[in-house]
Design a protein around this motif. Structure first.
Motif, PDB file in Angstrom:
ATOM      1  N   ASP A  78       0.827  -1.207   0.000  1.00  0.00           N
ATOM      2  CA  ASP A  78       0.000   0.000   0.000  1.00  0.00           C
ATOM      3  C   ASP A  78       0.862   1.259   0.000  1.00  0.00           C
ATOM      4  N   VAL A  79       0.501   2.229  -0.846  1.00  0.00           N
ATOM      5  CA  VAL A  79       1.184   3.523  -0.884  1.00  0.00           C
ATOM      6  C   VAL A  79       0.282   4.630  -0.350  1.00  0.00           C
ATOM      7  N   ARG A  80      -0.976   4.277  -0.045  1.00  0.00           N
ATOM      8  CA  ARG A  80      -1.940   5.226   0.513  1.00  0.00           C
ATOM      9  C   ARG A  80      -2.691   4.555   1.648  1.00  0.00           C
ATOM     10  N   PHE A  81      -3.254   5.358   2.527  1.00  0.00           N
ATOM     11  CA  PHE A  81      -4.099   4.828   3.592  1.00  0.00           C
ATOM     12  C   PHE A  81      -5.419   5.583   3.593  1.00  0.00           C
ATOM     13  N   GLU A  82      -6.431   4.932   4.148  1.00  0.00           N
ATOM     14  CA  GLU A  82      -7.766   5.526   4.182  1.00  0.00           C
ATOM     15  C   GLU A  82      -7.920   6.309   5.483  1.00  0.00           C
ATOM     16  N   THR A  83      -8.290   7.580   5.370  1.00  0.00           N
ATOM     17  CA  THR A  83      -8.479   8.420   6.544  1.00  0.00           C
ATOM     18  C   THR A  83      -9.838   8.121   7.180  1.00  0.00           C
ATOM     19  N   ASP A  84     -10.116   8.774   8.305  1.00  0.00           N
ATOM     20  CA  ASP A  84     -11.377   8.550   9.021  1.00  0.00           C
ATOM     21  C   ASP A  84     -12.603   8.918   8.193  1.00  0.00           C
ATOM     22  N   ASN A  85     -12.460   9.925   7.318  1.00  0.00           N
ATOM     23  CA  ASN A  85     -13.611  10.345   6.511  1.00  0.00           C
ATOM     24  C   ASN A  85     -13.718   9.584   5.182  1.00  0.00           C
ATOM     25  N   GLY A  86     -12.864   8.563   4.959  1.00  0.00           N
ATOM     26  CA  GLY A  86     -12.986   7.703   3.783  1.00  0.00           C
ATOM     27  C   GLY A  86     -12.146   8.099   2.589  1.00  0.00           C
ATOM     28  N   THR A  87     -11.383   9.180   2.671  1.00  0.00           N
ATOM     29  CA  THR A  87     -10.529   9.581   1.549  1.00  0.00           C
ATOM     30  C   THR A  87      -9.174   8.894   1.648  1.00  0.00           C
ATOM     31  N   LEU A  88      -8.499   8.765   0.507  1.00  0.00           N
ATOM     32  CA  LEU A  88      -7.174   8.156   0.481  1.00  0.00           C
ATOM     33  C   LEU A  88      -6.110   9.239   0.592  1.00  0.00           C
ATOM     34  N   LYS A  89      -5.107   8.987   1.413  1.00  0.00           N
ATOM     35  CA  LYS A  89      -4.021   9.937   1.586  1.00  0.00           C
ATOM     36  C   LYS A  89      -2.703   9.195   1.395  1.00  0.00           C
ATOM     37  N   ASP A  90      -1.765   9.804   0.648  1.00  0.00           N
ATOM     38  CA  ASP A  90      -0.464   9.183   0.401  1.00  0.00           C
ATOM     39  C   ASP A  90       0.351   9.123   1.683  1.00  0.00           C
ATOM     40  N   TYR A  91       1.111   8.027   1.820  1.00  0.00           N
ATOM     41  CA  TYR A  91       2.056   7.947   2.928  1.00  0.00           C
ATOM     42  C   TYR A  91       3.155   8.969   2.692  1.00  0.00           C
ATOM     43  N   ASP A  92       3.637   9.599   3.743  1.00  0.00           N
ATOM     44  CA  ASP A  92       4.708  10.576   3.641  1.00  0.00           C
ATOM     45  C   ASP A  92       6.028   9.894   3.974  1.00  0.00           C
ATOM     46  N   PRO A  93       6.897   9.649   2.968  1.00  0.00           N
ATOM     47  CA  PRO A  93       8.132   8.917   3.221  1.00  0.00           C
ATOM     48  C   PRO A  93       9.294   9.782   3.724  1.00  0.00           C
ATOM     49  N   THR A  94       9.050  11.067   3.946  1.00  0.00           N
ATOM     50  CA  THR A  94      10.151  11.931   4.371  1.00  0.00           C
ATOM     51  C   THR A  94      10.537  11.637   5.815  1.00  0.00           C
ATOM     52  N   LEU A  95      11.797  11.834   6.111  1.00  0.00           N
ATOM     53  CA  LEU A  95      12.314  11.612   7.453  1.00  0.00           C
ATOM     54  C   LEU A  95      12.127  12.861   8.289  1.00  0.00           C
TER      55      LEU A  95
END
Length: 109
Positions: A78-95
């Motif tokens: 998975d490169v995105r996750f589902e937020t509480d309101n049902g939208t997809l958000k990209d994972y942030d890979p920055t340190l």
């Protein structure tokens, strides 16, 4: 002369058998595919892409190409996750720089 002919034929068969069994055919096939793939990609021109947000999933991204076709790239995880309101958000890979000496769980960093 007749007795040496079967020996020569047997020797020839053994040589051919040794050559074909000792060659790494999987490596030869892989190299051939790599060469063919690089030749094929060099001839194609780069097209402009636009992300179609409505068709993205947790593990895929869909693009609209300039020629009217769509291209979907599937990822192994998975490169995105589902937020509480049902939208997809990209994972942030920055340190992020860690300021504290302990984590949220109380472990020493």
């Amino acid at each position: 002369m007749r007795k040496s002919l079967p020996k020569r034929l047997l020797a020839l068969i053994l040589i051919i058998t040794m050559i074909t069994t000792t060659a790494e055919w999987s490596q030869i096939a892989t190299m051939t595919r790599k060469i063919y793939a690089s030749e094929k990609t060099e001839n194609t021109k780069i097209e402009s892409k636009e992300v179609i947000k409505g068709e993205n999933t947790k593990n895929s991204t869909t693009f609209q190409l300039s020629n009217g076709k769509k291209q979907t790239i599937f990822y192994g995880q998975d490169v995105r996750f589902e937020t509480d309101n049902g939208t997809l958000k990209d994972y942030d890979p920055t340190l992020v720089k860690v300021e504290d000496s302990k984590s949220e769980n109380g472990n020493s960093l």
